[in-house]
Design an enzyme around this catalytic site. Structure first.
Site, mmCIF file in Angstrom:
data_model
loop_
_atom_site.group_PDB
_atom_site.id
_atom_site.type_symbol
_atom_site.label_atom_id
_atom_site.label_comp_id
_atom_site.label_asym_id
_atom_site.label_seq_id
_atom_site.Cartn_x
_atom_site.Cartn_y
_atom_site.Cartn_z
ATOM 1 N N GLU A 179 -5.334 -8.468 0.446
ATOM 2 C CA GLU A 179 -5.907 -7.825 1.807
ATOM 3 C C GLU A 179 -7.618 -7.923 1.466
ATOM 4 O O GLU A 179 -7.711 -6.991 0.438
ATOM 5 C CB GLU A 179 -5.467 -6.673 2.403
ATOM 6 C CG GLU A 179 -4.199 -6.801 3.142
ATOM 7 C CD GLU A 179 -3.578 -5.583 3.842
ATOM 8 O OE1 GLU A 179 -4.593 -4.608 4.028
ATOM 9 O OE2 GLU A 179 -2.472 -5.411 3.986
ATOM 10 N N GLU B 128 0.920 -1.295 -0.198
ATOM 11 C CA GLU B 128 0.099 0.009 0.014
ATOM 12 C C GLU B 128 0.806 1.210 0.007
ATOM 13 O O GLU B 128 0.902 2.029 1.037
ATOM 14 C CB GLU B 128 -0.859 0.086 1.127
ATOM 15 C CG GLU B 128 -2.082 -1.032 0.975
ATOM 16 C CD GLU B 128 -3.191 -0.907 2.340
ATOM 17 O OE1 GLU B 128 -3.338 0.212 3.016
ATOM 18 O OE2 GLU B 128 -3.746 -1.935 2.391
HETATM 19 O O1 IFM Z 1 -4.083 -2.673 9.210
HETATM 20 C C1 IFM Z 1 -4.139 -2.408 7.799
HETATM 21 C C2 IFM Z 1 -3.078 -2.813 6.812
HETATM 22 O O2 IFM Z 1 -1.843 -2.244 7.673
HETATM 23 C C3 IFM Z 1 -2.984 -2.429 5.550
HETATM 24 N N1 IFM Z 1 -4.316 -2.233 4.896
HETATM 25 C C4 IFM Z 1 -5.348 -1.873 5.420
HETATM 26 C C5 IFM Z 1 -5.611 -2.605 6.862
HETATM 27 C C6 IFM Z 1 -6.803 -2.089 7.735
HETATM 28 O O3 IFM Z 1 -6.800 -0.669 7.721
#
Ligand code: IFM
Length: 489
Positions: free
Chosen positions: A395, A207
């Protein structure tokens, strides 16, 4: 005991037969055990054979042990200890103590049926000051972690940077300096050299959009800077450059075949109404809304619109930079939580992003607006726009308040509904041939949610941060059922 509401919820999820007494013991607080499939609803959404079901965490969010075995400080150690920067002053000092409890956690992963696990390496454990002499105890931890995963028949997917930049590098300019991109490549090559005999999938950075925009533009995440637009664009450029140099270094040092990609929270643009004009607008938006990160990585150049839009504030770069940034990758990892709704527009861009009305439903995190269609349109447009043949959802998950009942259960029916809806949309794409090969639920267990601290829970397992006890939530039981049936009703 399930109360009336929970029983009804459970019946909706698993079918009324799931309320048979044989299923109730499945809600064990010890480990998610698979309910009997006898009499459960037929699988309307079957995934292809070999689809990989996983879950993810990240080093600073779960490991704790920040001063153990030679780990150096990261920007999150510094930032989280500054007064007023995080909810309740929470830090990752102890977190889930996964550094010491990893064997127990992997046993729990196994009982959930996980086929793959995505973890990240803490750069400051490997190079305590970012560069220089590696710390042997650092790589030793990840080597043991990987061995334990493989022994449990769980494929390790390794992310190299999930935001815990060595503080020593930040002191020299951090991501504002291209030296950090070069240091990242050196570190990435080292990890590849030491783990690629057993780890076959690497992700460079997690990210970029979040750690750059929130950390260097908005100042709400480490290192807490509010830079001017020209500097933010340069930080962005150094992030994508680090990715590209990292890809090259991982390949150069790999032992055997490895696959290299990234885990980016690209905007998942979706047509607000599925008509040809809005779909065409969403296609255009996919490139332009991701013009700082995924687009240059996939195309080896910034879009004309991006450069024109930023004008004198556009990043400074060389042809060699762009060539490195566009280094071919084997897969795209998409972190997806929300949908960017797009409509056709007669303006020069040909599209407009539809603002979310204030009543739009969201999970506990206000930014996490529910929009399952992102899991259909996101991967579909990535595949169509750039010809990507291998995509992972690296994710996807939901934050909630999650309370433990007196008898030790967590009935997170909100998260179950969320996952069910998102997986249904993912299935829609996969069944049309969108090449998504696996899914990682965020997160395996509640953990340190950055500036939001420990109050915002994303886990499939509830964590008591006083005792470190992990308890499978209803969502863990749901996910275990999805994995064992390779699909959902
Ligand atoms: O916890 C975070 C993760 O570190 C990166 N993506 C989003 C998740 C939720 O906010």
């Amino acid at each position: 005991m399930l109360n009336r509401f929970s029983r009804r919820t459970f019946a909706r999820l698993f079918g009324s037969a799931a309320l048979a007494p044989t299923v109730l013991p499945a809600l064990s607080a010890e480990a998610a055990t698979t309910p009997s499939t006898t009499g459960t609803a037929p699988i309307a959404h079957a995934f292809p054979k070999g689809f990989l079901w996983g879950s993810a965490t990240a080093s600073y969010q779960v490991e704790g042990a920040v001063n153990v075995d030679g780990r150096g400080p990261s920007i999150w150690d510094t930032f989280s200890h500054l007064p007023g920067k995080t909810n309740n002053g929470d830090t990752g000092d102890v977190a889930n103590d996964h550094y010491h409890l990893y064997k127990q956690d992997i046993a729990l992963m196994k009982s959930l049926g996980l086929q793959t696990y995505r973890f990240s390496v803490a750069w400051p454990r490997i190079f305590p000051t970012g560069t220089g002499t590696p710390n042997p105890k650092g790589i030793d931890f990840y080597s043991r972690l990987v061995d334990e995963l493989l022994a449990a028949n769980i494929q390790p997917y390794c992310t190299l940077f999930h935001w815990d930049l060595p503080q020593a590098l930040e002191d020299k300019g951090g991501w504002q300096s291209r030296e950090t991109s070069e240091a990242f490549a050196n570190y990435a090559g080292y990890i590849s050299q030491h783990l690629s005999d057993r780890v076959k999938h690497f992700m460079t950075l997690n990210e970029m959009k979040s750690f750059v925009d929130i950390g260097y533009r908005d100042g709400r995440h480490a290192p807490g800077l509010k830079l001017s637009p020209d500097k933010v664009n340069q930080v962005r450029h150094h992030a994508v450059l680090a990715h590209g140099l990292g890809v090259q270094a991982i390949r150069a040092h790999a032992k055997g075949n490895v696959k290299v990609g990234l885990a980016e929270n690209a905007e998942a643009c979706a047509p607000v109404i599925e008509t040809s004009e809005h779909i065409a607008a969403a296609r255009t938006a996919m490139r332009e809304e991701n013009a700082g990160y995924l687009t240059p990585i996939m195309e080896g150049k910034y879009t004309e619109h991006y450069l024109a839009h930023h004008g004198p504030n556009a990043p400074k770069f060389t042809d060699a930079d762009m060539k490195a940034i566009g280094s071919p990758i084997d897969f795209v990892g998409l972190n997806n939580y929300t949908t960017t709704w797009v409509r056709a527009d007669s303006g020069p861009r040909g599209y407009a992003v539809v603002p979310a009305p204030s009543s739009y439903p969201h999970m506990m995190s206000p930014w996490l607006r529910v929009g399952p269609q992102g899991l259909y349109w996101g991967p579909k447009l990535i595949a169509e726009t750039w010809g990507v043949k291998e995509i992972y959802i690296t994710e996807n998950g939901a934050s909630s308040t999650d309370t433990l009942t007196p008898d030790g259960h967590v009935y997170d029916s909100d998260r179950v509904m969320y996952l069910r809806n998102y997986l249904t949309q993912l299935h829609r794409g996969v069944s049309e041939g969108v090449p998504v090969k696996g899914y990682f639920c965020w997160s395996f267990m509640d953990n340190y949610e950055w500036a939001d601290g420990y109050a915002y829970r994303f886990g499939l397992h509830y964590v008591d941060f006083q005792t470190q006890k992990r308890t499978p939530k209803l969502s863990a039981h749901f996910y275990k059922e999805v994995i064992s049936r390779n699909g959902l009703a």
